[in-house]
Design an enzyme around this catalytic site. Sequence first.
Site, PDB file in Angstrom:
ATOM      1  N   ASP A 142       0.684  -1.225   0.011  1.00 17.50           N
ATOM      2  CA  ASP A 142       0.040  -0.040  -0.058  1.00 17.50           C
ATOM      3  C   ASP A 142       1.031   1.303  -0.121  1.00 17.50           C
ATOM      4  OD1 ASP A 142      -2.386  -1.755   0.083  1.00 17.50           O
ATOM      5  OD2 ASP A 142      -2.329  -1.479   2.550  1.00 17.50           O
ATOM      6  N   ARG A 143       0.286   2.201  -0.600  1.00 18.56           N
ATOM      7  CA  ARG A 143       1.122   3.518  -0.637  1.00 18.56           C
ATOM      8  C   ARG A 143       1.826   4.034   0.964  1.00 18.56           C
ATOM      9  NH1 ARG A 143       0.321   9.255  -0.484  1.00 18.56           N
ATOM     10  NH2 ARG A 143       1.516  10.423  -2.140  1.00 18.56           N
TER      11      ARG A 143
END
Length: 306
Positions: free
Chosen positions: A134-135
Site C-alpha cells: 500500500d502507498r
Amino acid sequence: MILTARVTAVQAGMRLDDGAARLFPGLSKSRIRKIIDWGGCSIAGTMVRVASRTLAEHDEIVLGVMEPDEYRERLLARDEILYDDRDYLAVNKAAGLNCQRTPYQLKGTVEHAVTLYFRAAGSHEPARVVHRLDRGTSGVMVFPKNRRAAAHFSAALQRGAVEKIYWALVAGAPDADQWTVNAPIAKIDRARYGVALPGKDAQTLFRVRASGVGLTLVEARPLTGRTHQIRVHLAHCGLPILGDTVYGGDPAARLLLHCRSMTFANAAGRTISATAPVDRDFAACCAAAGIPLPVARPAAGGLASD
C-alpha cells in the site's frame, strides 16, 4: 486530485498544453507540461506524454495533479538497495510512495525508480511489479530482473512459498502474545475492505514483538495475500494500526505498517532474503513508547539480517 474537462470547439486544433491551460485555468502552462511529462495526463483513457499533440473536439482530458513536492524524481539511494543479484533486486520502499505507476503518475513511483536503476546497470528489462505494498506501507519489495525469475517468484507467491514478515504499531495491548486470524475479506466500498461474507479466504499469524507505554509492536505473517489483509485483520481484532485512519487507527505521521522481511528460494534452491530497517517516523514512535528495535546489519552476499 483528479481534474477532468472536455475539449470544445474553442480548444479544438490547439496543442494539448495550450488547450489544457485554457480548460484548467487554475494550472499554469508549465505545470501542465510537467504533469504531461510525468505521465499524469490521459485522453480518452490513454496516457499522453506529448505536449504538442493536437486536440480534437469532444476529447476528454484527465489530469492527475500531485502536490509540488511529488514532482521530485525518485532515484534509488544506496541504502535503499537491500539485495541485488542477476535475477532479483530487493528495495526498501518508503512510506507515501506508490509502488507502481497509476493512470496519472509514472515518474515518482518505485516502479519508475527501479526502471532507472536497471537502465543505469545496462539492462532494458522492465521493472516487473509482481507484488505490491500500500502507498502508506514501507518495507521490502522484490523486483525480478527477467521473465524466468518473475515466473518463479510469482508462482512462489501463489503457493505461499514466500515468507513475509510485517511489523505494525498498535495502540493498547493484545489479549494474547500469539494468535491467528482466519477470516474472509471482502471489498465493502470503493477504498475499504473488511471481514465479511462472501469474501476471500484470508489467514494471518500474529505475535507480540515488544510492548511499550500505550503501544505494542506486533509481528504479522500473512499466509494469504488479500488487499489490506493485515490492516483489516488487526482492525477486526480491535487493534487498528496507528496512523491507519481508514480502519479506525489513531492519527500518526504515517501508516505504521512495515514489511520487515521477505524470504524465498530461487529456482536453484538458494535462499534469497532481504530485511528492511524502519524509517525515522516508525523508529521515533517506538522510541517514544520505550519499544526497542533491533538494527538490521548487512550479512554476506548482500543480504540483511538482525
